[in-house]
Write a protein that holds these residues in place. Structure first.
Motif, short mmCIF file in Angstrom:
data_model
loop_
_atom_site.label_atom_id
_atom_site.label_comp_id
_atom_site.label_asym_id
_atom_site.label_seq_id
_atom_site.Cartn_x
_atom_site.Cartn_y
_atom_site.Cartn_z
N GLN A 54 1.89 11.37 0.78
CA GLN A 54 1.63 11.24 2.15
C GLN A 54 0.35 10.22 2.31
O GLN A 54 0.45 9.67 3.40
N ALA A 55 -0.61 10.48 1.15
CA ALA A 55 -1.81 9.58 1.40
C ALA A 55 -1.52 8.05 1.30
O ALA A 55 -2.02 7.28 2.08
N SER A 56 -0.54 7.67 0.73
CA SER A 56 0.15 6.32 0.63
C SER A 56 0.54 5.78 1.97
O SER A 56 0.44 4.75 2.55
N ILE A 70 0.83 -1.27 0.02
CA ILE A 70 0.14 0.06 0.02
C ILE A 70 0.84 1.20 -0.18
O ILE A 70 0.50 2.30 -0.56
N GLY A 71 1.95 1.11 0.73
CA GLY A 71 3.05 2.33 0.68
C GLY A 71 3.97 2.38 -0.35
O GLY A 71 4.95 2.79 -0.18
N TYR A 72 3.66 1.51 -1.29
CA TYR A 72 4.52 1.48 -2.34
C TYR A 72 5.18 2.91 -2.99
O TYR A 72 6.49 3.08 -3.22
N TRP A 73 4.19 3.53 -3.19
CA TRP A 73 4.51 4.95 -3.47
C TRP A 73 4.89 5.80 -2.39
O TRP A 73 3.94 6.57 -2.33
N MET A 95 -6.58 1.92 -0.96
CA MET A 95 -6.67 2.12 -2.60
C MET A 95 -5.56 3.24 -3.01
O MET A 95 -5.34 3.43 -4.38
N GLU A 96 -4.93 3.53 -2.21
CA GLU A 96 -3.48 4.56 -2.90
C GLU A 96 -2.45 3.70 -3.26
O GLU A 96 -1.53 3.99 -4.06
N LYS A 149 -11.59 3.92 -7.57
CA LYS A 149 -11.17 2.64 -6.68
C LYS A 149 -11.97 3.01 -5.31
O LYS A 149 -12.16 1.97 -4.83
N ALA A 150 -12.40 4.20 -4.93
CA ALA A 150 -13.10 4.47 -3.83
C ALA A 150 -14.58 3.68 -3.72
O ALA A 150 -14.82 3.08 -2.96
N ILE A 151 -15.24 3.76 -5.02
CA ILE A 151 -16.38 3.17 -5.32
C ILE A 151 -16.31 1.56 -5.25
O ILE A 151 -16.92 0.93 -4.50
#
Length: 778
Positions: free
Chosen positions: A154-156, A147-150, A234-235, A296-298
């Motif tokens: 900050q959102a990741s 999830i934190g790949y990028w 979803m980030e 992706k949020a949907i």
């Protein structure tokens, strides 16, 4: 063989960095694509064997004395999940080859992805609770990394941390429940625990165990109110979303609930908790999905609602509901995986996922639009035979009507279940139509970063394969019934279901419920702009995310305030804290264990030279605290160490005396080197209170150490190992010097590591001295 299937992804993760570094002419994904495909082929070969009622058990020992073993068990349920993990994993790797550029940090991506794949296989195949927990938490850690790949975003970072905190805390809760289960049943094998279900049901800790384990399952499968981590996850890159959050990680909690169904299923509390939270998750997730504007949020909130539906069916506790849950697990993986990939294609080819800016893509991206059509309409449960989602959705409605009212509690809740099932399904229909029509029909609503065009064929292959399953299973559902669905249901419920899947059941209540869903869903979709203001009221300003952020930030505020109270920068304060804790903890332990024992029956005689040396050591120790100069204090303190060496000589332990001499010499030398550069000793008078506290703590430590020494000699809780060393030293080590044999032979590795630590410390000190001489250190 099962252990090799679990091990293969981990071994692949080890070699990925080397492939990425030395083979740059080809995308790393191509080199490792055969691994998940090979695992998938192996599990596919087990279909016949498992469908005939056979199981497979294999593994290796880990810590057998503690009941910790890597034992792996393959039955219908674990086979279903293994096929999803390896099969969709293969498609995700293929998809990522075209989605991620070669200039990305592919070594990190594939290392994390394959660790996760191996961990998920470990979760669904483990028969040992400790191995299960190990792999369970490894999925949380690897998903955190994915999830934190990028990580520059900050959102990741926020989404990765949130997912790990929530799922890891749930995992710890699950571990507590599993340990209690192992204590009650006397085994760490999940199969043996299930066999002892009567013992578990009669235990007074049954409710506590169930709640602890369900906390782990609910957090991992994003059940309300723990669902908040999934939308932020979803980030992650879209291949990660398609793999983790539609087919694998979020299904881990579903798997755990299904695996332990024979232990807890059929009880009122299981029905209330699992069905209740499942329905709440279904309704809330579907309702909130319509509010989202990111594709992706949907899909994230749609996943939450679908997981709630599956959990609800497991809570019903009937054989038909278990079969429907298994069927929807399979169907959801196919249509949701394809939809995530389509969302990634839209983002990749248009530069945005904002549905407010999209529209009219059907003419520009016809293949992607077709794939989205089948995926979205299957997710909506549209009553047509080409959508597999309708078949399992109708089973959901039917099982909600056929609840077994075995108690007054269940009977009082049962009438509300079909209504809530319809409510959640109506919004499922709405967000499915919203996803498809607002993206692919009408006109483009905003300025796009790039001109839309169809994705390359390589990126389309994976969603095409998944959509083919949507259509084929919709038309020929019994193709997967006997080899996959029936064995999985039998593993959950303990009995083979006699279920033949057909599309048309006649005009029955379940069909009327589907018609209500479609009718009201169409009306709500067409009038969405008219009623969307309802979100200002529900949830309004209330938000589970705000609660999480408040608790998270409060934790840091409290920690900072607490830290400031004791991190004063004073070494004296730190020593006081440490010594007071040691005094309290050790003193209480001695008191609780009756350690205050003095036994003088087995003491060696003491001669006057030993008394003299002891007195000199005591005088030197006292003199140390009266010294006004650090250097002098160190030299006087050295007398204590050298006096101890002399005592070792008197007690006929020359090797210990030699060791003490070397250690004391090195210690004094290092002290002199360090203290030489410190400022002069502060000789100003301390307050009376500080002096009094110093005296109390010092005397307490001295008394405590004395009592511990006496108690360790006087208290014999178990037979001393000294007799074994004396008896076996010559036989095992070939030496008569017992101490030397212990250090060199019996504890050879310990000694080697101690020497290594001393060597590293010496190298570190030498390096610091050299750097300081060169002026490279502040």
């Amino acid at each position: 063989m099962l252990q090799y299937a679990v091990l293969a992804p981990f071994l692949t993760a080890l070699i990925v960095p080397f492939l990425f570094r030395y083979i740059r002419a080809i995308h790393t994904g191509w080199l490792i694509l055969p691994i998940p495909f090979g695992i998938f082929a192996y599990f596919l070969s087990q279909l016949t064997n498992i469908s005939e009622g056979h199981t497979q058990l294999s593994g290796i020992e880990w810590v057998p004395s503690l009941g910790m073993n890597f034992s792996f068990y393959l039955d219908g349920l674990s086979l279903l999940f293994s096929l999803l993990i390896s099969g969709i994993g293969t498609l995700v790797v293929l998809y990522s080859i075209f989605y991620l550029d070669k200039n990305e940090k592919l070594n990190n991506f594939y290392v994390f992805l394959y660790i996760f794949m191996g961990a998920m296989l470990g979760v669904v195949l483990s028969d040992n609770i400790y191995a299960l927990y190990l792999f369970w938490e490894l999925t949380s850690i690897s998903s955190f990394l994915l999830i934190g790949y990028w990580y520059e975003r900050q959102a990741s970072r926020y989404g990765a941390l949130k997912s790990m905190i929530i799922t890891v805390l749930g995992g710890l809760s699950m571990l507590g429940g599993l340990i209690l289960l192992s204590i009650i049943t006397g085994t760490t094998s999940i199969r043996e625990m299930i066999a002892a279900s009567d013992t578990v049901l009669e235990s007074p800790y049954f409710t506590g165990i169930l709640v602890l384990i369900l906390l782990g399952a609910f957090t991992k499968s994003a059940q309300f109110p723990f669902h908040i981590w999934l939308p932020d996850a979803m980030e992650a890159p879209t291949p990660v979303s398609a793999f983790l959050h539609s087919a694998t990680m979020v299904k881990a909690g579903i798997y755990l609930t299904a695996r332990l169904f024979l232990l807890f299923g059929g009880t009122d509390i299981f029905f209330v908790l699992v069905t209740g939270f499942g329905l709440l998750t279904l309704c809330w997730g579907s309702y909130m999905a319509v509010r989202q504007t990111d594709l992706k949020a949907i899909l994230a909130f749609s996943t939450i609602s679908q997981l709630g539906m599956i959990m609800t069916m497991l809570g019903f506790g009937t054989k038909e509901a278990a079969f429907a849950a298994v069927f929807h697990i399979f169907n959801h993986a196919t249509f949701k995986g394809s939809l995530f990939m389509v969302a990634g294609i839209v983002d990749h080819e248009t530069g945005t996922r904002d549905i407010r800016r999209l529209g009219g893509l059907m003419t520009l991206m016809p293949i992607s639009a077709t794939l989205a059509f089948f995926g979205a309409f299957s997710m909506a449960g549209v009553p047509l035979p080409i959508f597999n989602g309708f078949l399992s959705k109708e089973m959901f409605f039917q099982t909600s009507l056929d609840l077994e009212t075995t108690s007054t509690l269940v009977a009082s809740i049962a009438p509300f279940v079909p209504a809530l099932a319809v409510f959640g399904s109506i919004f499922t229909f709405v967000y499915s139509m919203y996803f498809f029509f607002h993206t692919f029909t009408g006109e483009t609503r905003g300025q796009l970063k790039v001109k839309p065009h169809e994705a390359p064929i390589g990126m389309l292959i994976s969603p095409i394969v998944l959509v083919l399953f949507v259509v084929i299973v919709g038309l020929l559902p019994n193709m997967i019934n006997e080899p996959i669905l029936t064995p999985a249901t039998a593993a959950i419920y303990g009995e083979l279901p006699n279920k033949h899947i057909v599309f048309w059941h006649g005009f029955e209540p379940a069909l009327y419920m589907s018609m209500i869903v479609v009718a009201l869903g169409v009306i709500l979709f067409l009038t969405r702009t008219k009623w969307q203001s309802v979100y200002n009221w529900i949830p309004g300003v209330l938000s589970a995310n705000k609660t999480y952020d408040y608790l998270y930030n409060m934790q840091f505020r409290v920690s900072e305030r607490t830290t400031r109270t004791y991190m004063t920068g004073s070494i004296r304060h730190y020593m006081l804290y440490i010594l007071i804790f040691i005094i309290g903890a050790t003193g209480v332990t001695l008191f609780v264990t009756d350690g205050f024992v003095i036994d003088t029956s087995d003491l060696a005689p003491i001669s006057w030279p030993e008394v003299v040396v002891g007195l000199v050591m005591a005088i030197a120790a006292i003199a140390t605290i009266l010294m006004k100069n650090r250097i002098a204090a160190i030299l006087v303190l050295g007398i204590v160490g050298y006096g101890l060496s002399l005592l070792f000589v008197f007690f006929r332990a020359p090797d210990l005396a030699l060791t003490q001499l070397i250690v004391e010499t090195v210690t004094v030398a290092l002290f002199l080197l360090c203290f030489y550069h410190l400022p002069k000793l502060d000789t100003k008078k301390q307050p009376v209170g500080a002096k009094t506290l110093n005296i109390i703590v010092s005397v307490s430590v001295g008394v405590l150490v004395t009592l511990v020494a006496i108690a360790s000699h006087s208290s014999k809780k178990f037979e001393t190992i000294a007799h074994y060393f004396i008896k076996e030293s010559h036989h095992l080590g070939g030496g008569n010097n017992v101490v030397n044999v212990i250090l060199v032979d019996m504890r050879g590795l310990d000694t080697l590591f101690e020497i290594t630590v001393l060597g590293l410390a010496a190298l570190g000190i030498y390096a610091m001295i050299r750097l300081r001489d060169k002026g490279e250190m502040d």
